[in-house]
Design a protein around this motif. Structure first.
Motif, mmCIF file in Angstrom:
data_model
loop_
_atom_site.group_PDB
_atom_site.id
_atom_site.type_symbol
_atom_site.label_atom_id
_atom_site.label_comp_id
_atom_site.label_asym_id
_atom_site.label_seq_id
_atom_site.Cartn_x
_atom_site.Cartn_y
_atom_site.Cartn_z
ATOM 1 N N ALA A 271 -7.496 4.966 -41.451
ATOM 2 C CA ALA A 271 -7.005 5.008 -40.070
ATOM 3 C C ALA A 271 -5.480 4.959 -40.046
ATOM 4 C CB ALA A 271 -7.583 3.829 -39.309
ATOM 5 N N PRO A 272 -4.868 5.397 -38.939
ATOM 6 C CA PRO A 272 -3.413 5.298 -38.843
ATOM 7 C C PRO A 272 -2.941 3.845 -38.831
ATOM 8 C CG PRO A 272 -4.395 6.090 -36.785
ATOM 9 C CD PRO A 272 -5.480 6.060 -37.805
ATOM 10 N N PHE A 273 -1.755 3.618 -39.358
ATOM 11 C CA PHE A 273 -1.203 2.276 -39.529
ATOM 12 C C PHE A 273 -0.956 1.574 -38.193
ATOM 13 C CE2 PHE A 273 2.808 -0.276 -40.213
ATOM 14 C CZ PHE A 273 2.198 -1.314 -40.893
ATOM 15 N N ARG A 274 -1.454 0.343 -38.088
ATOM 16 C CA ARG A 274 -1.246 -0.497 -36.899
ATOM 17 C C ARG A 274 -0.879 -1.902 -37.357
ATOM 18 N NH1 ARG A 274 -1.416 3.921 -35.070
ATOM 19 N NH2 ARG A 274 -2.869 4.770 -33.533
ATOM 20 N N PHE A 275 0.235 -2.417 -36.861
ATOM 21 C CA PHE A 275 0.719 -3.718 -37.325
ATOM 22 C C PHE A 275 1.307 -4.512 -36.157
ATOM 23 C CE2 PHE A 275 4.077 -6.351 -39.429
ATOM 24 C CZ PHE A 275 3.298 -7.013 -40.359
ATOM 25 N N PRO A 276 0.510 -5.410 -35.555
ATOM 26 C CA PRO A 276 1.049 -6.249 -34.478
ATOM 27 C C PRO A 276 2.007 -7.297 -35.062
ATOM 28 C CG PRO A 276 -1.378 -6.242 -34.486
ATOM 29 C CD PRO A 276 -0.917 -5.657 -35.784
ATOM 30 N N VAL A 277 3.215 -7.357 -34.518
ATOM 31 C CA VAL A 277 4.206 -8.321 -35.012
ATOM 32 C C VAL A 277 3.870 -9.698 -34.443
ATOM 33 C CG1 VAL A 277 6.640 -8.979 -35.011
ATOM 34 C CG2 VAL A 277 5.991 -6.560 -35.218
ATOM 35 N N GLN A 278 3.569 -10.625 -35.367
ATOM 36 C CA GLN A 278 3.191 -11.969 -34.937
ATOM 37 C C GLN A 278 4.386 -12.881 -34.829
ATOM 38 O OE1 GLN A 278 0.190 -12.929 -38.148
ATOM 39 N NE2 GLN A 278 -0.586 -14.118 -36.439
ATOM 40 N N TYR A 279 5.346 -12.680 -35.715
ATOM 41 C CA TYR A 279 6.390 -13.676 -35.873
ATOM 42 C C TYR A 279 7.561 -13.017 -36.593
ATOM 43 C CZ TYR A 279 8.133 -18.457 -36.598
ATOM 44 O OH TYR A 279 8.869 -19.619 -36.552
ATOM 45 N N VAL A 280 8.763 -13.342 -36.178
ATOM 46 C CA VAL A 280 9.948 -12.795 -36.841
ATOM 47 C C VAL A 280 10.477 -13.857 -37.803
ATOM 48 C CG1 VAL A 280 12.224 -11.787 -36.541
ATOM 49 C CG2 VAL A 280 10.459 -11.429 -34.795
ATOM 50 N N ILE A 281 10.561 -13.478 -39.077
ATOM 51 C CA ILE A 281 11.023 -14.430 -40.091
ATOM 52 C C ILE A 281 12.515 -14.226 -40.346
ATOM 53 C CG2 ILE A 281 10.782 -15.127 -42.509
ATOM 54 C CD1 ILE A 281 7.804 -14.655 -42.253
ATOM 55 N N ARG A 282 13.294 -15.213 -39.948
ATOM 56 C CA ARG A 282 14.750 -15.174 -40.132
ATOM 57 C C ARG A 282 15.196 -16.501 -40.722
ATOM 58 N NH1 ARG A 282 17.893 -13.784 -34.905
ATOM 59 N NH2 ARG A 282 19.565 -13.571 -36.419
ATOM 60 N N PRO A 283 15.279 -16.594 -42.045
ATOM 61 C CA PRO A 283 15.591 -17.884 -42.682
ATOM 62 C C PRO A 283 16.991 -18.420 -42.346
ATOM 63 C CG PRO A 283 14.787 -16.264 -44.280
ATOM 64 C CD PRO A 283 15.038 -15.527 -43.015
ATOM 65 N N ARG A 284 17.980 -17.526 -42.267
ATOM 66 C CA ARG A 284 19.380 -17.926 -42.077
ATOM 67 C C ARG A 284 19.778 -19.052 -43.031
ATOM 68 N NH1 ARG A 284 19.310 -17.678 -35.534
ATOM 69 N NH2 ARG A 284 17.127 -18.093 -35.949
ATOM 70 N N THR A 285 19.310 -18.967 -44.273
ATOM 71 C CA THR A 285 19.683 -19.940 -45.302
ATOM 72 C C THR A 285 20.742 -19.293 -46.189
ATOM 73 O OG1 THR A 285 17.892 -19.079 -46.682
ATOM 74 C CG2 THR A 285 17.414 -21.036 -45.363
ATOM 75 N N PRO A 286 21.488 -20.109 -46.972
ATOM 76 C CA PRO A 286 22.503 -19.529 -47.864
ATOM 77 C C PRO A 286 21.905 -18.461 -48.785
ATOM 78 C CG PRO A 286 22.675 -21.925 -47.831
ATOM 79 C CD PRO A 286 21.475 -21.560 -47.006
ATOM 80 N N GLU A 287 20.672 -18.673 -49.210
ATOM 81 C CA GLU A 287 20.036 -17.732 -50.127
ATOM 82 C C GLU A 287 19.645 -16.430 -49.418
ATOM 83 O OE1 GLU A 287 16.421 -17.901 -53.394
ATOM 84 O OE2 GLU A 287 16.797 -19.622 -52.099
ATOM 85 N N PRO B 174 20.785 -15.065 -46.053
ATOM 86 C CA PRO B 174 21.540 -15.142 -44.794
ATOM 87 C C PRO B 174 21.155 -14.056 -43.794
ATOM 88 C CG PRO B 174 22.935 -14.353 -46.589
ATOM 89 C CD PRO B 174 21.634 -14.769 -47.206
ATOM 90 N N ASP B 175 20.792 -12.863 -44.267
ATOM 91 C CA ASP B 175 20.575 -11.741 -43.353
ATOM 92 C C ASP B 175 19.137 -11.240 -43.324
ATOM 93 O OD1 ASP B 175 23.307 -11.678 -42.721
ATOM 94 O OD2 ASP B 175 23.685 -10.643 -44.627
ATOM 95 N N TYR B 176 18.223 -11.997 -43.946
ATOM 96 C CA TYR B 176 16.827 -11.561 -44.023
ATOM 97 C C TYR B 176 16.238 -11.517 -42.622
ATOM 98 C CZ TYR B 176 12.010 -11.483 -45.943
ATOM 99 O OH TYR B 176 10.714 -11.164 -46.291
ATOM 100 N N ARG B 177 15.581 -10.418 -42.307
ATOM 101 C CA ARG B 177 14.886 -10.297 -41.031
ATOM 102 C C ARG B 177 13.586 -9.539 -41.282
ATOM 103 N NH1 ARG B 177 16.943 -10.488 -35.680
ATOM 104 N NH2 ARG B 177 15.464 -9.570 -34.233
#
Lengths: 428, 306
Positions: free
Chosen positions: A220-236, A238-241
């Motif tokens: 089937a075609p790809f379907r992905f409901p976004v549950q949660y945005v992961i943004r650590p904002r840690t020194p390791e 910093p820009d992960y989204r």
């Protein structure tokens, strides 16, 4: 072959459903000595000469007192071939809503009938609900064959009547199997019975172990409901989204062209992340974190979908509702719709029709929808959402109807004109 | 493919599906609730729960604190383990000490000295005090008959009570977490796991556990058919003989009513083999509190127990 089978049981009161489930647990050695001791003690207390296996599953006090099953119970057993999650659903009319609950995740349903009574009203109703929810396979367990003297002719009549009913609901011949069993004695549950030499098919357990499970919607075609945005904002990091969720349908690979709905922003998948490493590909059912090439404003409730094959974005659609509440539904009702990870306000604009499970026909223009009834409605939403037809993508075609006043779940919703799937031609 | 290989493949697929489901549940709660908390005792199920929470939000930290209701009768090894884990992952731990409730008269010690049933009040008071609206527990449906009827999202009223007749239907993987002020939702991400799944996953992921889950020498005495540990609480009473045996724990709860089992299983692989061969359920083998009556667990759950 998938190694996990989710199944549900359904049947009328006294068909011996709890006994059958108890038998499956017992014969797969999923019942341990102390549980059996407890059943033995309780059976003796009730003046029974043999252990009542239904006591293994009827867990609540009022269930044991009344000898009935009240609520969906989940059971676990395994053989070397497969693990099984079994939703044991009650047969009482007033608890039919639990059948919908059990069936919503089931890949196969075992319907029980009493060999002395054959296919009854409840059997037809349950089969219709299972068809509506799209449970791909049915087993008819014709129970208590010992009480009809293992009579082949009587079994055949029941099997044929059910096959005809299932066929009218859209089940192909190969997706339905009738098995003569005695849950009490154990005939054809896990061991082949010498009492039914005329039956050449598999035992119930053999069938459960070997039945092909409808393939995961990998195609089937790809379907992905976004549950949660992961943004650590840690020194390791910093820009992960990353966008976290469970893939509802299809597969995803780095480089895939996707669209973020409902707004329709186009971008490319950069990475598919898990704590155990990046993936080359992930498929339906996997919980992953997706990173996108462009820095977009995406939040919980958005849907990431295949750019080539995207769902419809709309604020009005037709849907079937399985009404699960004692509060009845009238046209004009204001409700909440939970679809994927998004909850929106909605209004039931029209109550088009109601499915009569007994006559397998459609009743046009009912005044209301009551507990355990299934209706076709037109919904108007406060905002546009991306939806698929339940028939093509169940996980993105399913939704909950919630009472905004007290938060109760009122109905199971299925996007699309589902009544056609029931074979019931439109009639007055 | 041999039967054994097929069985191994089947088990692995099953664990992947269970992990994915649990991760989905954690993220759903993070998205829908204001103040979730994870019940964390240092036992194997709650340690597994935390492991899955860490995976659900990686590489970000777990966005909720932990809560432990400490009966004061806990195993020292488990409390040490709990504190090590909290420090390692930089988590926040709230501890409700049952002793505080006894000291100021809100609770009275039971004649039999068991404190497991006394955990309910401190738990509910702490949930109310911190306004926790979602409380993760490690409960599994395979543990007990009343638990087999539990939803993954289980609504509790303002008194923390469970009403099995008023449970919401749970459809597909769509969870309804709506609740009124004062109510909260208990969430059970391990609902569909069995004891064997838990141990197989612990082995696969190399999850660290308190040492008492593995075979060790311990001074124990026999009561009600169980090996209880010698300790400052409970026993032994007069006439109960203390012996030194090689034992391990299958479950870890209040020390006064959690029994050890005789075992030489010193590695996770040994434990898996032992669990597979066992003819007793983990609660049946080791928990006096479930033996009180046919419906002991149901009664405690109705009152607001885990």
């Amino acid at each position: 072959m998938s190694s996990l089978l989710r199944l549900a049981t359904a049947g009328s009161v006294d068909d011996g459903k709890s006994t059958l489930v108890g038998r499956l647990l017992y014969d797969t050695k999923s019942v341990l000595a102390d549980q059996l001791d407890a059943v033995q003690r309780a059976s003796v207390d009730r003046g029974l000469s043999t252990p009542d296996l239904s006591l293994l599953v009827d867990g609540l006090r009022s269930e044991r007192e009344q000898g009935i099953t009240i609520d969906v119970a989940y059971r676990y057993f395994a053989t070397p071939k497969r693990s099984f999650v079994l939703a044991d659903t009650p047969g009482h009319v007033q608890y039919t809503r639990n059948t919908v609950t059990g069936a919503s995740t089931a890949q196969l349903a075992v319907l029980l009938v009493d060999a002395r009574k054959g296919v009854v009203e409840q059997t037809r109703r349950h089969a219709a609900v299972l068809a509506l929810l799209g449970v791909p396979r049915l087993v008819l367990a014709v129970n208590k064959v010992d009480l009809i003297g293992y009579d082949e002719a009587a079994f055949t009549v029941i099997a044929k009547e059910f096959a005809a009913h299932a066929s009218s609901l859209g089940y192909s011949e190969g997706s339905v199997l009738a098995i003569p069993v005695s849950a009490l004695v154990g005939d054809n549950v896990a061991t082949r019975s010498e009492n039914t030499p005329w039956y050449t098919g598999p035992t119930l357990l053999e069938h459960l172990e070997n039945v092909p499970v409808a393939p995961d919607p990998h195609e089937a075609p790809f379907r992905f409901p976004v549950q949660y945005v992961i943004r650590p904002r840690t020194p390791e990091y910093p820009d992960y989204r990353g966008y976290a969720g469970q893939i509802a349908a299809g597969t995803v690979r780095p480089g895939d062209e996707v669209v973020v709905l409902p707004r329709g922003l186009r971008t490319t998948v950069e990475r598919v992340d898990t704590p155990d490493g990046q993936l080359e590909e992930a498929g339906a059912g996997s919980s992953v974190t997706v990173l996108l090439a462009d820095d977009l404003d995406i939040a919980r409730g958005d849907l990431i979908a295949s750019a080539a094959d995207r769902p419809e974005v709309t604020d009005a659609f037709t849907a079937a509702l399985c009404w699960l509440s004692t509060k009845s539904l009238q046209p004009g009702a204001r409700v909440l719709v939970k679809h994927g990870a998004r909850t929106v306000q909605a209004m039931v604009e029209e109550l088009n029709s109601r499915f009569d499970e007994q006559a397998l026909s459609i009743v046009e223009g009912p005044d209301s929808l009551e507990l355990n009834e299934i209706g076709s409605v037109k919904l108007r939403l406060s905002e546009e959402i991306p939806v698929d037809d339940y028939a093509t993508s169940a996980r993105t075609g399913a939704f909950l109807v919630i009472d905004p006043k007290d938060g109760d779940t009122l109905a199971a919703g299925l996007v699309g004109e589902r009544f056609s799937a029931l074979g019931g031609s439109e009639q007055e | 493919m041999t039967t054994l290989e097929a069985a191994t493949d089947a088990a692995r697929d099953n664990l992947i599906a269970l992990e994915s489901e649990a991760v989905h549940i954690f993220r759903e709660v993070a998205g829908e609730f204001d103040r979730p908390v994870i019940l964390f005792s240092g036992g194997k199920d709650s340690t597994l729960l935390l492991h899955l929470a860490i995976k659900a939000f990686w590489p970000a930290p777990v966005p909720f604190p932990l809560l432990h209701v400490d009966t004061g009768h806990n195993f020292e090894e488990v409390i040490d383990f709990r504190d090590r884990v909290v420090e390692k992952y930089g988590l926040r731990l709230v501890v409700a000490h049952v002793q505080d409730w006894i000291d100021d008269g809100r609770l009275v010690e039971r004649p039999d000295g068991t404190r497991n049933p006394l955990q309910t009040q401190p738990l509910l008071d702490t949930i109310a005090e911190h306004k926790f609206d979602a409380v993760f527990g490690g409960g599994r449906r395979d543990e007990e008959r009343a638990r087999a009827k539990e939803r993954i999202f289980s609504l509790r009223n303002a008194f923390g009570q469970w009403d099995p007749r008023r449970q919401r239907p749970e459809l597909w993987n769509l969870y309804n977490g709506r609740h009124r002020p004062g109510e909260h939702v208990r969430v059970f991400p391990l609902s569909n796991w069995t004891e064997a799944d838990v141990w197989n996953y612990i082995a696969r992921e190399g999850v660290d556990l308190p040492s008492i889950y593995y075979a060790h020498k311990r001074k124990v005495y026999r009561r009600d058919g169980m090996w209880l540990t010698e300790g400052p609480w409970g026993g032994p009473r007069e006439g109960e003989k203390v012996e030194e045996l090689t034992v391990r724990y299958r479950t870890v709860g209040d020390g006064s009513c959690t029994g050890a089992v005789e075992s030489t299983a010193s590695t996770v692989e040994d434990v898996i083999a032992e669990v597979q061969a066992s003819r007793l359920t983990e609660r049946g083998a080791t928990r006096a509190d479930d033996r009180l009556s046919e419906a002991a667990m149901e009664d405690r759950k109705r009152e607001g127990y885990f």
